[in-house]
Design a protein around this motif. Structure first.
Motif, mmCIF file in Angstrom:
data_model
loop_
_atom_site.group_PDB
_atom_site.id
_atom_site.type_symbol
_atom_site.label_atom_id
_atom_site.label_comp_id
_atom_site.label_asym_id
_atom_site.label_seq_id
_atom_site.Cartn_x
_atom_site.Cartn_y
_atom_site.Cartn_z
ATOM 1 N N LEU A 155 -73.327 24.414 -9.494
ATOM 2 C CA LEU A 155 -73.666 23.717 -10.554
ATOM 3 C C LEU A 155 -73.554 22.272 -10.313
ATOM 4 O O LEU A 155 -73.805 21.410 -11.375
ATOM 5 C CB LEU A 155 -73.220 24.394 -12.001
ATOM 6 N N THR A 156 -72.824 21.760 -9.298
ATOM 7 C CA THR A 156 -72.347 20.442 -9.186
ATOM 8 C C THR A 156 -73.292 19.421 -9.457
ATOM 9 O O THR A 156 -73.445 18.409 -10.069
ATOM 10 C CB THR A 156 -71.401 20.069 -8.002
ATOM 11 N N ASP A 157 -74.658 19.768 -8.938
ATOM 12 C CA ASP A 157 -75.671 18.607 -8.676
ATOM 13 C C ASP A 157 -76.656 19.137 -9.939
ATOM 14 O O ASP A 157 -77.769 18.431 -9.776
ATOM 15 C CB ASP A 157 -76.262 18.615 -7.135
ATOM 16 N N ALA A 158 -76.330 19.912 -10.766
ATOM 17 C CA ALA A 158 -77.177 20.221 -11.923
ATOM 18 C C ALA A 158 -76.786 19.073 -13.002
ATOM 19 O O ALA A 158 -76.032 19.543 -13.525
ATOM 20 C CB ALA A 158 -77.025 21.533 -12.393
ATOM 21 N N ARG A 159 -77.470 18.028 -13.140
ATOM 22 C CA ARG A 159 -76.986 16.884 -14.101
ATOM 23 C C ARG A 159 -77.442 16.995 -15.239
ATOM 24 O O ARG A 159 -77.597 15.617 -15.852
ATOM 25 C CB ARG A 159 -77.105 15.571 -12.985
ATOM 26 N N SER A 160 -78.021 18.152 -15.837
ATOM 27 C CA SER A 160 -78.401 18.225 -17.251
ATOM 28 C C SER A 160 -78.160 19.500 -17.675
ATOM 29 O O SER A 160 -78.304 20.454 -16.778
ATOM 30 C CB SER A 160 -79.698 17.836 -17.376
ATOM 31 N N LEU A 161 -78.393 19.792 -19.013
ATOM 32 C CA LEU A 161 -78.006 21.183 -19.486
ATOM 33 C C LEU A 161 -79.477 21.771 -19.286
ATOM 34 O O LEU A 161 -78.935 23.247 -18.715
ATOM 35 C CB LEU A 161 -77.930 21.087 -21.165
ATOM 36 N N ASP A 162 -80.517 21.220 -19.122
ATOM 37 C CA ASP A 162 -81.785 22.184 -18.928
ATOM 38 C C ASP A 162 -81.485 22.516 -17.366
ATOM 39 O O ASP A 162 -81.956 23.800 -17.237
ATOM 40 C CB ASP A 162 -82.908 21.276 -19.002
ATOM 41 N N GLU A 163 -81.099 21.743 -16.641
ATOM 42 C CA GLU A 163 -80.933 22.239 -14.863
ATOM 43 C C GLU A 163 -80.015 23.410 -14.957
ATOM 44 O O GLU A 163 -80.054 24.394 -14.140
ATOM 45 C CB GLU A 163 -80.813 20.850 -14.233
ATOM 46 N N ILE A 164 -78.732 23.173 -15.696
ATOM 47 C CA ILE A 164 -77.743 24.254 -15.632
ATOM 48 C C ILE A 164 -78.291 25.615 -16.224
ATOM 49 O O ILE A 164 -78.267 26.664 -15.519
ATOM 50 C CB ILE A 164 -76.592 23.924 -16.309
ATOM 51 N N GLN A 165 -79.042 25.508 -17.279
ATOM 52 C CA GLN A 165 -79.547 26.779 -17.960
ATOM 53 C C GLN A 165 -80.725 27.327 -16.856
ATOM 54 O O GLN A 165 -80.694 28.477 -16.945
ATOM 55 C CB GLN A 165 -80.114 26.471 -19.367
ATOM 56 N N ARG A 198 -69.789 27.902 -10.697
ATOM 57 C CA ARG A 198 -68.874 26.872 -10.500
ATOM 58 C C ARG A 198 -69.437 25.434 -10.243
ATOM 59 O O ARG A 198 -70.509 25.474 -9.978
ATOM 60 C CB ARG A 198 -68.170 27.223 -9.038
ATOM 61 N N GLY A 199 -68.506 24.619 -10.679
ATOM 62 C CA GLY A 199 -69.036 23.223 -10.292
ATOM 63 C C GLY A 199 -69.297 22.188 -11.244
ATOM 64 O O GLY A 199 -69.817 21.056 -10.856
ATOM 65 N N TRP A 200 -69.741 22.567 -12.565
ATOM 66 C CA TRP A 200 -70.299 21.905 -13.505
ATOM 67 C C TRP A 200 -69.421 20.702 -13.764
ATOM 68 O O TRP A 200 -68.158 20.587 -13.689
ATOM 69 C CB TRP A 200 -70.755 22.888 -14.713
ATOM 70 N N LEU A 201 -70.206 19.339 -14.271
ATOM 71 C CA LEU A 201 -69.451 18.245 -14.568
ATOM 72 C C LEU A 201 -69.657 18.140 -16.148
ATOM 73 O O LEU A 201 -70.623 18.323 -16.567
ATOM 74 C CB LEU A 201 -70.216 17.178 -13.704
ATOM 75 N N PHE A 202 -68.528 17.506 -16.736
ATOM 76 C CA PHE A 202 -68.543 17.170 -18.082
ATOM 77 C C PHE A 202 -69.827 16.448 -18.546
ATOM 78 O O PHE A 202 -70.467 16.578 -19.501
ATOM 79 C CB PHE A 202 -67.206 16.753 -18.724
ATOM 80 N N ASP A 203 -69.908 15.147 -17.865
ATOM 81 C CA ASP A 203 -71.078 14.333 -17.944
ATOM 82 C C ASP A 203 -72.374 14.695 -17.826
ATOM 83 O O ASP A 203 -73.253 14.044 -17.880
ATOM 84 C CB ASP A 203 -70.666 12.896 -17.133
ATOM 85 N N SER A 204 -72.638 15.989 -17.251
ATOM 86 C CA SER A 204 -73.959 16.693 -17.163
ATOM 87 C C SER A 204 -74.404 17.389 -18.520
ATOM 88 O O SER A 204 -75.439 17.660 -18.673
ATOM 89 C CB SER A 204 -73.851 17.782 -16.147
ATOM 90 N N LEU A 205 -73.351 17.329 -19.667
ATOM 91 C CA LEU A 205 -73.735 18.026 -20.889
ATOM 92 C C LEU A 205 -73.743 17.324 -21.820
ATOM 93 O O LEU A 205 -73.132 16.006 -21.973
ATOM 94 C CB LEU A 205 -72.585 19.142 -20.876
ATOM 95 N N ALA A 213 -70.155 27.932 -26.130
ATOM 96 C CA ALA A 213 -70.868 29.240 -25.665
ATOM 97 C C ALA A 213 -72.139 29.134 -25.960
ATOM 98 O O ALA A 213 -73.175 30.008 -25.218
ATOM 99 C CB ALA A 213 -69.834 30.204 -26.308
ATOM 100 N N ALA A 214 -72.801 28.816 -27.094
ATOM 101 C CA ALA A 214 -74.075 28.714 -27.545
ATOM 102 C C ALA A 214 -75.001 28.348 -26.398
ATOM 103 O O ALA A 214 -76.373 28.778 -26.290
ATOM 104 C CB ALA A 214 -74.163 28.108 -28.634
ATOM 105 N N MET A 215 -74.872 27.231 -25.763
ATOM 106 C CA MET A 215 -75.591 26.857 -24.516
ATOM 107 C C MET A 215 -75.714 28.044 -23.570
ATOM 108 O O MET A 215 -77.058 28.009 -22.945
ATOM 109 C CB MET A 215 -74.937 25.622 -23.967
ATOM 110 N N ILE A 216 -74.799 28.714 -23.297
ATOM 111 C CA ILE A 216 -75.195 29.683 -22.330
ATOM 112 C C ILE A 216 -75.596 30.725 -22.952
ATOM 113 O O ILE A 216 -76.692 31.445 -22.164
ATOM 114 C CB ILE A 216 -73.685 30.242 -21.680
ATOM 115 N N ASP A 217 -75.345 31.131 -23.938
ATOM 116 C CA ASP A 217 -76.107 32.637 -24.727
ATOM 117 C C ASP A 217 -77.652 32.315 -24.724
ATOM 118 O O ASP A 217 -78.311 33.265 -24.870
ATOM 119 C CB ASP A 217 -75.457 32.315 -26.202
#
Length: 536
Positions: free
Chosen positions: A78-88, A107-114, A121-125
């Motif tokens: 998830l490191t290069d997923a730079r938005s909530l939409d991309e992570i989801q 693994r690998g998400w960045l705080f400034d991508s959110l 939890a709701a974002m993943i739910d």
């Protein structure tokens, strides 16, 4: 064996470049000019013609997490997923690809991508609610989970925060899906370890070994060895008749339990293992203590508050830290302390000074890990005490810098990862990657070290370019000095007669082609103890 027709960077200050070398068994018998090598090899030696390619000493990743890295290689990146939409989108796709999996790991998400740097939890739910989801942050100091994971872990509003960590909570006091520092370790990591089989760990170890050898790494230092990880590497050696294709040094992880006797028991276990497990392939050298968190999550212990006015207490208060460091020092163990904030590095050095006073003069080489922001004067103090600065160029990659700098919010961000300070002060500087918190590949790590540019996204400009180090010096810190950081300077790390025949052959002469070529160059052969263990 005569290895000839090569351009060899030796990292040996007495003889930095060579044309050929001679391998006798598992060591180097000669390193120098071509004619001298032919004379030393004799007429019966086999010959390996490298066709003019570049040879480097084998890299030592002086700070890594081996089983965790192998596990990460099999998780959603998830490191290069730079938005909530991309992570989801990635989580949704991963769930659809494995509908029968009992849980989803990433693994690998960045705080400034959110949004607002605040995962919930709701974002993943919203995309995966039917199974537990566990997502390690890029720095591996926080875990972001969904509601099903909170239920699986048994975390409720009444669950207390552990020592040195916290459970994220919403305005009503309900768990919000974030677990910081020791909360991540004690709830998530311990749970996942309990449901991971030895076969799973063995597969992770094999993935890690193969990945490292493919990038020219011939030695590694695990900075969180435990019973399960140690057993996995013992099984890996047993499968190979007692040897490994890579040299493994372990630091036993010691957690702050809040009880001095229990903390010292952990040191005692490390002492036992250091005496029992010692071979050229696998040994326990010391202990590892995590003194604070990370700047990105405002959990690193700082002398002065973060931009938002917050600060963090050390995970190890100084009165708990001193007896552990002194006991390990007295037993001849190497102490490695994670200290990212300047208050944490102050405490680390205070504890080491206490050990010196208590135990007197003795051979010792302790270490401080990361040192992302250290106050002026820290490098000089470390040099006086003979303490190694163990640092990770890839953590200074400009692509992951913005949130780090924003959390400090002042001139401290201009002194982040100040590698030349340690060199100028005379402290030993060892480079590593801290995989899987960052990519494990050695050559991109050297690119960041030599340019302060991004190996992840070339669109970013350089980050404090005045702190870049020359390429030859950067490679020496990742080979010769990384081996020296665990006491092996007289056995390996540079290419000189009498040292181990550990080296990497590249398809590109990165010195001639320039630093940019580090991003595309490939390791075509890796040799450990005189044997080829990777070849393309």
């Amino acid at each position: 064996m005569l290895v000839t027709n090569a351009r060899i960077f030796t990292a040996d200050s007495a003889n930095e470049w060579a044309e050929a070398l001679v391998i006798d068994g598992d060591t180097l018998a000669y390193v120098g000019d071509a004619q001298g090598a032919r004379d030393a090899a004799g007429t019966d030696a086999a010959t390996l013609d490298l066709e003019g390619r570049l040879v480097l000493p084998g890299f030592t990743d002086a700070h890594t997490h081996l089983v965790m890295m192998g596990e990460a290689l099999g998780r959603v990146g998830l490191t290069d997923a730079r938005s909530l939409d991309e992570i989801q989108a990635r989580l949704r796709a991963a769930r659809e690809a494995a509908p029968d999996a009992p849980r989803l790991l990433g693994r690998g998400w960045l705080f400034d991508s959110l949004p607002g740097g605040a995962p919930t939890a709701a974002m993943i739910d919203a995309v995966v609610a039917d199974v537990p989801v566990y997502l390690d942050a890029n720095d591996y100091h926080s875990v972001w989970v969904n509601s099903a994971a909170l239920t699986e872990l048994g975390i409720t509003r009444d669950t207390p925060d552990p020592i040195g960590g916290s459970i994220g909570r919403d305005a009503d006091g309900e768990p919000d899906g974030m677990l910081f520092e020791t909360a991540a370790q004690q709830f998530v990591w311990s749970h996942l370890a309990s449901i991971t089989t030895d076969d799973d760990r063995d597969a992770a170890v094999e993935r890690t070994i193969a990945a490292y050898l493919a990038t020219g790494v011939t030695g590694v230092v695990d900075m969180a060895f435990d019973e399960l990880g140690l057993a996995a590497f013992q099984r890996a050696a047993a499968r190979r008749g007692g040897a490994l294709p890579i040299r493994v040094v372990g630091h036993w992880f010691v957690a702050n339990t809040g009880d001095d006797a229990a903390n010292l028991e952990q040191v005692g276990r490390a002492v036992e293992l250091a005496g029992e497990i010692e071979s050229p392939w696998l040994r326990v050298a010391g202990i590892k203590l995590v003194l604070d968190g990370v700047i990105d999550a405002c959990t690193a212990a700082m002398r002065h508050p973060y931009a938002d006015g917050s600060n963090a207490d050390p995970i190890w208060p100084l009165d708990r830290l001193k007896p552990v460091v002194a006991a390990a020092d007295a037993a001849g163990l190497q102490v490695a302390m994670h200290a990212i904030g300047d208050l944490a590095s102050d405490h680390a050095l205070d504890a080491l000074e206490h050990a010196h006073e208590l135990n007197g003069e003795r051979a010792r080489r302790h270490r401080i890990e990361h040192l992302e922001y250290a106050a002026p004067g820290t490098a000089e103090r470390m040099a006086r005490l003979g303490v190694t600065a163990s640092m990770q160029p890839v953590h200074a990659d400009p692509a992951i810098w913005a949130n780090w700098a924003a959390m400090l919010g002042d001139e401290r961000a201009e002194r982040g990862f100040a590698w030349p300070e340690y060199v100028d002060a005379g402290a030993l500087l060892a480079f590593s990657t801290d995989a899987p918190t960052a990519p494990h590949e050695a050559l991109p790590n050297m690119y960041v070290a030599a340019t302060r540019r991004s190996a992840l996204d070339p669109s970013f400009g350089p980050n404090q370019p005045e702190f870049a180090l020359p390429l030859a010096q950067s490679i020496a810190h990742a080979t010769r000095d990384a081996a020296a950081s665990c006491g092996d300077e007289n056995a390996r790390g540079s290419l000189a007669a009498g040292l181990a025949a550990d080296f990497a052959v590249l398809d590109t002469d990165v010195f001639a082609a320039g630093e940019e070529s580090l991003l595309t160059a490939r390791v075509v052969r890796t040799v450990v103890a005189g044997s080829t263990v990777h070849e393309v």
